[in-house]
Structure formats: C-alpha cells, structure tokens
Design a protein around this motif. Structure first.
Motif, PDB file in Angstrom:
ATOM      1  N   ARG A 186      20.516  56.547 -52.754  1.00  0.00           N
ATOM      2  CA  ARG A 186      19.894  55.489 -53.543  1.00  0.00           C
ATOM      3  C   ARG A 186      20.234  54.147 -52.903  1.00  0.00           C
ATOM      4  O   ARG A 186      21.294  53.968 -52.310  1.00  0.00           O
ATOM      5  CB  ARG A 186      20.347  55.542 -54.998  1.00  0.00           C
ATOM      6  N   TYR A 187      19.274  53.206 -53.018  1.00  0.00           N
ATOM      7  CA  TYR A 187      19.484  51.874 -52.436  1.00  0.00           C
ATOM      8  C   TYR A 187      18.745  50.849 -53.274  1.00  0.00           C
ATOM      9  O   TYR A 187      17.595  51.060 -53.674  1.00  0.00           O
ATOM     10  CB  TYR A 187      18.960  51.813 -50.994  1.00  0.00           C
ATOM     11  N   HIS A 188      19.425  49.727 -53.556  1.00  0.00           N
ATOM     12  CA  HIS A 188      18.799  48.628 -54.294  1.00  0.00           C
ATOM     13  C   HIS A 188      18.521  47.493 -53.308  1.00  0.00           C
ATOM     14  O   HIS A 188      19.442  46.951 -52.693  1.00  0.00           O
ATOM     15  CB  HIS A 188      19.712  48.143 -55.416  1.00  0.00           C
ATOM     16  N   LEU A 189      17.256  47.160 -53.143  1.00  0.00           N
ATOM     17  CA  LEU A 189      16.824  46.177 -52.147  1.00  0.00           C
ATOM     18  C   LEU A 189      16.957  44.766 -52.725  1.00  0.00           C
ATOM     19  O   LEU A 189      16.328  44.423 -53.724  1.00  0.00           O
ATOM     20  CB  LEU A 189      15.374  46.451 -51.747  1.00  0.00           C
ATOM     21  N   LEU A 190      17.784  43.948 -52.067  1.00  0.00           N
ATOM     22  CA  LEU A 190      17.999  42.575 -52.519  1.00  0.00           C
ATOM     23  C   LEU A 190      17.030  41.622 -51.819  1.00  0.00           C
ATOM     24  O   LEU A 190      16.471  41.948 -50.766  1.00  0.00           O
ATOM     25  CB  LEU A 190      19.443  42.161 -52.218  1.00  0.00           C
ATOM     26  N   PRO A 191      16.822  40.426 -52.367  1.00  0.00           N
ATOM     27  CA  PRO A 191      15.940  39.445 -51.718  1.00  0.00           C
ATOM     28  C   PRO A 191      16.492  38.985 -50.378  1.00  0.00           C
ATOM     29  O   PRO A 191      17.658  39.237 -50.026  1.00  0.00           O
ATOM     30  CB  PRO A 191      15.904  38.286 -52.734  1.00  0.00           C
ATOM     31  N   LEU A 192      15.664  38.269 -49.614  1.00  0.00           N
ATOM     32  CA  LEU A 192      16.054  37.760 -48.305  1.00  0.00           C
ATOM     33  C   LEU A 192      17.025  36.595 -48.453  1.00  0.00           C
ATOM     34  O   LEU A 192      16.937  35.801 -49.393  1.00  0.00           O
ATOM     35  CB  LEU A 192      14.829  37.278 -47.522  1.00  0.00           C
ATOM     36  N   THR A 193      17.948  36.495 -47.508  1.00  0.00           N
ATOM     37  CA  THR A 193      18.826  35.334 -47.459  1.00  0.00           C
ATOM     38  C   THR A 193      18.077  34.158 -46.829  1.00  0.00           C
ATOM     39  O   THR A 193      16.965  34.311 -46.316  1.00  0.00           O
ATOM     40  CB  THR A 193      20.071  35.632 -46.629  1.00  0.00           C
ATOM     41  N   GLU A 194      18.695  32.984 -46.854  1.00  0.00           N
ATOM     42  CA  GLU A 194      18.057  31.807 -46.253  1.00  0.00           C
ATOM     43  C   GLU A 194      17.814  32.016 -44.760  1.00  0.00           C
ATOM     44  O   GLU A 194      16.760  31.654 -44.233  1.00  0.00           O
ATOM     45  CB  GLU A 194      18.932  30.581 -46.488  1.00  0.00           C
ATOM     46  N   GLN A 195      18.797  32.602 -44.062  1.00  0.00           N
ATOM     47  CA  GLN A 195      18.632  32.856 -42.630  1.00  0.00           C
ATOM     48  C   GLN A 195      17.512  33.864 -42.381  1.00  0.00           C
ATOM     49  O   GLN A 195      16.710  33.698 -41.451  1.00  0.00           O
ATOM     50  CB  GLN A 195      19.938  33.378 -42.032  1.00  0.00           C
ATOM     51  N   GLU A 196      17.414  34.883 -43.225  1.00  0.00           N
ATOM     52  CA  GLU A 196      16.356  35.876 -43.062  1.00  0.00           C
ATOM     53  C   GLU A 196      14.981  35.281 -43.357  1.00  0.00           C
ATOM     54  O   GLU A 196      13.987  35.679 -42.741  1.00  0.00           O
ATOM     55  CB  GLU A 196      16.633  37.075 -43.971  1.00  0.00           C
ATOM     56  N   ILE A 197      14.925  34.331 -44.285  1.00  0.00           N
ATOM     57  CA  ILE A 197      13.653  33.668 -44.567  1.00  0.00           C
ATOM     58  C   ILE A 197      13.164  32.923 -43.337  1.00  0.00           C
ATOM     59  O   ILE A 197      11.975  32.962 -43.000  1.00  0.00           O
ATOM     60  CB  ILE A 197      13.794  32.711 -45.761  1.00  0.00           C
ATOM     61  N   ALA A 198      14.084  32.236 -42.637  1.00  0.00           N
ATOM     62  CA  ALA A 198      13.696  31.523 -41.411  1.00  0.00           C
ATOM     63  C   ALA A 198      13.129  32.493 -40.375  1.00  0.00           C
ATOM     64  O   ALA A 198      12.097  32.215 -39.739  1.00  0.00           O
ATOM     65  CB  ALA A 198      14.910  30.783 -40.845  1.00  0.00           C
ATOM     66  N   LEU A 199      13.768  33.650 -40.211  1.00  0.00           N
ATOM     67  CA  LEU A 199      13.282  34.648 -39.264  1.00  0.00           C
ATOM     68  C   LEU A 199      11.950  35.238 -39.717  1.00  0.00           C
ATOM     69  O   LEU A 199      11.064  35.495 -38.901  1.00  0.00           O
ATOM     70  CB  LEU A 199      14.325  35.760 -39.105  1.00  0.00           C
ATOM     71  N   TYR A 200      11.821  35.444 -41.027  1.00  0.00           N
ATOM     72  CA  TYR A 200      10.595  36.011 -41.599  1.00  0.00           C
ATOM     73  C   TYR A 200       9.402  35.083 -41.350  1.00  0.00           C
ATOM     74  O   TYR A 200       8.340  35.521 -40.888  1.00  0.00           O
ATOM     75  CB  TYR A 200      10.812  36.238 -43.097  1.00  0.00           C
ATOM     76  N   VAL A 201       9.575  33.808 -41.663  1.00  0.00           N
ATOM     77  CA  VAL A 201       8.499  32.837 -41.476  1.00  0.00           C
ATOM     78  C   VAL A 201       8.147  32.713 -39.998  1.00  0.00           C
ATOM     79  O   VAL A 201       6.971  32.687 -39.613  1.00  0.00           O
ATOM     80  CB  VAL A 201       8.909  31.470 -42.062  1.00  0.00           C
TER      81      VAL A 201
END
Length: 539
Positions: A186-201
């Motif tokens: 089982r795994y609970h998926l958390l939202p993106l961090t600020e650093q991950e948002i920069a990479l995502y965008v």
C-alpha cells in the motif's frame, strides 16, 4: 492563442492525460515501485491512495505500460456497481462471453475458468479499479472471494485498488478485515514539493517546445502555496497565468500573476500587499552589500576583482586594512554602487542570453527567442535545475536565474571559474563572486548551450545494438571515472549504472536511455564549445 507568443508548439498545461507529458516525481516513482512489488509472484490486493489530482491515475497508467506482455488487464473506471455488474464488467474487459442476463454464479464460474486457463498458459491477470472509494462493502467482499482462486505460490487474480483517502477508512470496517489482511502493498501518494513543482513545470514546457523558463522562483513558490502541490491544480493555475502573461505581453510569469490566476480559478481572494518600500529597500541594501563585502574585498585582505566587457584584462583595485574608518566606509559605498548598478542592469534575461551566445561566437536573431537563435546557428539549449556542484561538473558557461535579497529576479551569465570563484557577467559588467554569494542568490535554474552530436539515435534500451550498448557503458563509466567493461548485452550492472545516473540527474529512472538521458550524457562527453575551466579533462 498564446502559443506563438511563448514559442510553444502545444498547450503544455492541459489537464487531459497526455502520455507525452508524463512526469514522475520521486514520490510517483516510489508509488510505482510499491505497486510493482505488490504484483509480484504472490499477488493479492495492492492499494494506492492519494488526494484528488495527485497523479494516481498517472501512476496506474505507467504501471500498465510496464506490465509484461503475458499480462491480461481489466481497467474499471466507474466502480459504482453491484456485485453482478462488477463481474459482468470484468468479463467484458477480459473478453469473456457471458451471454444474456447471466447469474452471479455463472459469471463467477466463467471468470474462474478464464483465470485457470490463463495460469496454464503462463499468463497473469490484473484488475485495476479507479475511484475505488466508491465501491460498496459487498462488492469488495465479492472481489475477495474471487481472489480465493490460487495455486500453492500465487493468486490467479491480482487486484489494484486506487482511490482517495476515504478508501483507507472503508477498508478498516469490520466486515472487510479479511480483505485488508490480503493487501500485500500500500502507498499513499502525497502532493509535489516546491522543488518538484519547479521540475514539473519545466518538464511540461520543454515537451511543448519551450526551453527558456517562463515561471520565476516567486511564481513557483506561489504555485506551491495556492495549488498545495496538486498537479491538476498546478496545470489550471499555469494555464490561466500564461493567458494573463500573454494579455500583458509579460515574461516571465511572476508570483502576482499566479495569485491572480488562483483568484480566478479557485475563487481565492488575492490580497493587495502594501510594502513600505523605502524601509525595505534600505534594509535590503544593508543586508545585500554587507554580505557582498567579502565578495569584493575577500575579507579585507585581498583584491576586488571586477572587469568590464570592454576591457581585455580584469582590473584590480586593492582594498587594504591601512585605511581610515571614513575611507573604508567610502570604499564600501563604492562597492555597493558597483553591485547595485550591475544587478539593476540585469533584470532583462535577454542580455544574459546575448552574453552566452557571444561566448559561442554567435549572436541573437531579431524576432526569435534565444533558443531559436541558437538552433538556427547549430546549437541546442538545455535547461536544468541544480546547484553549484551541478554547474561545476557540467563545466559549461550558463545563464543563471538569480534573486536579490528582496526577492526580485535578475539574470547573469557564468563565464569562467577559478576554484571557489565564478566570473559572472551582469549585463555589461563582469565580476568575480565566491561560492557563498552564488549559493545565496541562485534560484536553482540555469540554462546552457551545447552542440549536440550528429547522431540519429533517440533511444538506447534492452534491444539496442551491441555498438550502442557499448557506447552507453563507455559513457557511464567515463562520467563515473571508472574503467569501462566489455558488454555484449544489456546486463544487470549496465541497468543499475543507468538507473543511478538517471536518479542523480532527476530523470525518470526507467533504465532506458531516452532523449533526455542522452542529452545529459552527451553534455558530459562533449568537447565542443567554451568551458568554465578550459582543458580540465573529462569525467
């Protein structure tokens, strides 16, 4: 309508699940690893939960693409079904003929026969149920009974339940305790961090054809605040912010535009902040330049290095300790003025791009973006998130995205390096900065130019030729400062080396050297163009 203005070939922030825009953060990769483990030989139930829009469906679709060819899958998107309807839908998904108006027993017998036949043919069967928090308790119990069919070593039906956090509460019910005990991962998926948002965008912009960043550091912070790290909300906010930027003919997108987008998309009120600018500006000057005194005077024991692009050699103006207090204050004020003027003249990113093109002996073209100008002259742009070590290791001149102490963006070009100091060009002024100053002002985004090799290879995977596999082994070994091995096939050691390289550089660790991985590899191996440290040798 804004695509041409930003140099985009597509809409990068559509909320439609386009596989070309797939971005797997570390959290998504970890979730994928848990699901993959749960679908091991023993099988059973696998649970993936997360808030709305965190990317659960993205993970499940990625898992589907990675399942072996001997797997039959059924995907149920609408779980608001009765037991009979669920089994009938499962038969339809697996291509099982059930006839007209079958009973629950008939459907169960048909599925049991199918699962046994699949097992004899060495085929696996996987059922994925999205929005599983809507499943009724009796339907879940029916699924559990269906998974009773097993051999001595594995379940013949493996079930992945994907849902919102309410699914966890549902499975805690007393009548479902037997099913809960069969959950193997089982795994609970958390939202993106600020650093991950920069990479995502950044990732989505690059896929859409834009290599220069559009969102500054303040905008990324605002995206994190107003979206809570939810990818779907990030897309909505970015889309609306780009429309606002287009309407105002403004680049880059800043925090104010994201806040306005949040008010329009999410109905949040945007508060107008009244800043006491004189007081803040005075404090910023004191903070910035007292910290920069070491940069200019190197503790009072060394020279101030500052150069002009009009001069061929740096000029040196020593600051000694044998000066009166008044003279020292005057010198500090002069240093402050030099730095302040250089920063203020560097608010426009175009001057930084013109500088880096000049280092390559090129010039910007009127009417084209910097990267388009570079491509017309045989060069490619490469944008990345990183730090001092990342830039030093790549050893290319780079356009760096900076912030002053009041949070306002400015842009520079790294020209050269000497030990722990970098020669940075701010508009027409060149100054030596130390590592501490750079780390305090660097936003984490940089862009460099490079000359890609004349190769048509776009992917190196398990089925690549021996020559391509040997090139991959040689490249990874060179970068890691190890002797290369002679390889004849894609063995486990090569796979581990490739995955480690991908993880280190924020790439999807899928053990496939795709376009982004090949670019990163070739950057290290390239011997074309200027360097921060010339003749330093390769990694």
């Amino acid at each position: 309508m804004y695509k041409a203005f930003y140099g985009l070939s597509d809409n990068p922030f559509s909320i439609a699940p386009n596989p070309h825009y797939l971005f797997l953060s570390d959290r998504h990769r970890e979730a994928l690893a848990h699901l993959t483990y749960g679908l091991g030989e023993t099988g059973g139930f696998v649970l993936l939960t997360g808030e709305v829009g965190t990317g659960k469906t993205t993970v499940s679709r990625t898992l589907l693409n990675q399942l072996p060819d001997n797997t039959d899958t059924a995907f149920i998107l609408n779980p608001s079904l009765t037991e009979l309807e669920l089994l009938a839908t499962l038969c339809d998904e697996l291509g099982i003929e059930s006839g007209d108006s079958p009973t629950l027993k008939q459907l169960t017998d048909l599925l049991s026969s199918f699962l046994l036949a699949n097992h004899e043919k060495c085929r696996n069967t996987v059922l994925i149920i999205d929005e599983a928090q809507h499943l009724r308790a009796e339907v879940l119990e029916q699924l559990r009974l269906l998974t009773n069919l097993e051999t001595d070593t594995k379940k013949l039906l493996q079930v992945i339940l994907i849902g919102q956090p309410e699914l966890q509460q549902l499975l805690k019910r007393q009548e479902l305790r037997q099913l809960a005990q069969r959950i193997t991962a089982r795994y609970h998926l958390l939202p993106l961090t600020e650093q991950e948002i920069a990479l995502y965008v950044q990732h989505r912009l690059q896929v859409a054809g834009r290599h220069e960043p559009l969102f500054n550091r303040g905008a990324i912070k605002a995206l994190h605040k107003h979206s809570g790290g939810i990818p779907r909300l990030i897309n909505l906010l970015c889309e609306r912010a780009l429309m606002a930027g287009y309407a105002q003919s403004k680049v880059p997108i800043d925090a104010k535009m994201v806040r306005t987008a949040s008010g329009e998309v999410l109905g949040e009120e945007t508060k107008q902040t009244n800043y006491l600018w004189p007081a803040v500006a005075g404090l910023a000057v004191v903070t910035t330049f007292s910290g920069a005194l070491y940069w200019f005077s190197q503790g009072g024991d060394g020279p101030v290095k500052q150069t002009s692009t009009a001069a061929s050699e740096p000029t040196t103006q020593p600051i000694t300790q044998q000066v009166t207090k008044s003279a020292s204050n005057q010198q500090l004020s002069a240093s402050q003025r030099v730095l302040q003027n250089a920063i203020n003249a560097s608010r426009d990113i175009d001057s930084a791009y013109a500088s880096i093109l000049g280092l390559w002996g090129k010039a910007p073209y009127v009417g084209l973006t910097a990267c388009q100008s570079a491509q017309q002259q045989g060069l490619d742009c490469f944008q990345q998130q990183g730090n001092w070590h990342t830039i030093v290791k790549l050893n290319f001149p780079a356009v760096v995205y900076l912030q002053d102490d009041s949070g306002q963006p400015f842009y520079g070009t790294l020209v050269s390096r000497q030990g722990e100091q970098m020669l940075i060009q701010l508009n027409e002024q060149q100054l030596w900065v130390d590592r501490d100053w750079f780390n305090r002002h660097f936003s984490g985004t940089f862009e460099l130019l490079w000359q890609s090799p004349n190769s048509n290879v776009t992917e190196i995977g398990r089925n690549a030729s021996q020559a391509q596999l040997q090139w991959l082994e040689n490249s990874l070994a060179t970068i890691a400062s190890k002797p290369p091995r002679l390889v004849s096939y894609f063995d486990q050691q090569l796979e581990q080396s490739l995955r480690e390289f991908q993880r280190t550089h924020g790439l999807r660790a899928d053990a496939i050297a795709g376009s982004q991985t090949l670019v990163q590899l070739n950057l290290y191996l390239s011997d074309q163009g200027p360097r921060l440290v010339e003749n330093r040798g390769r990694y």
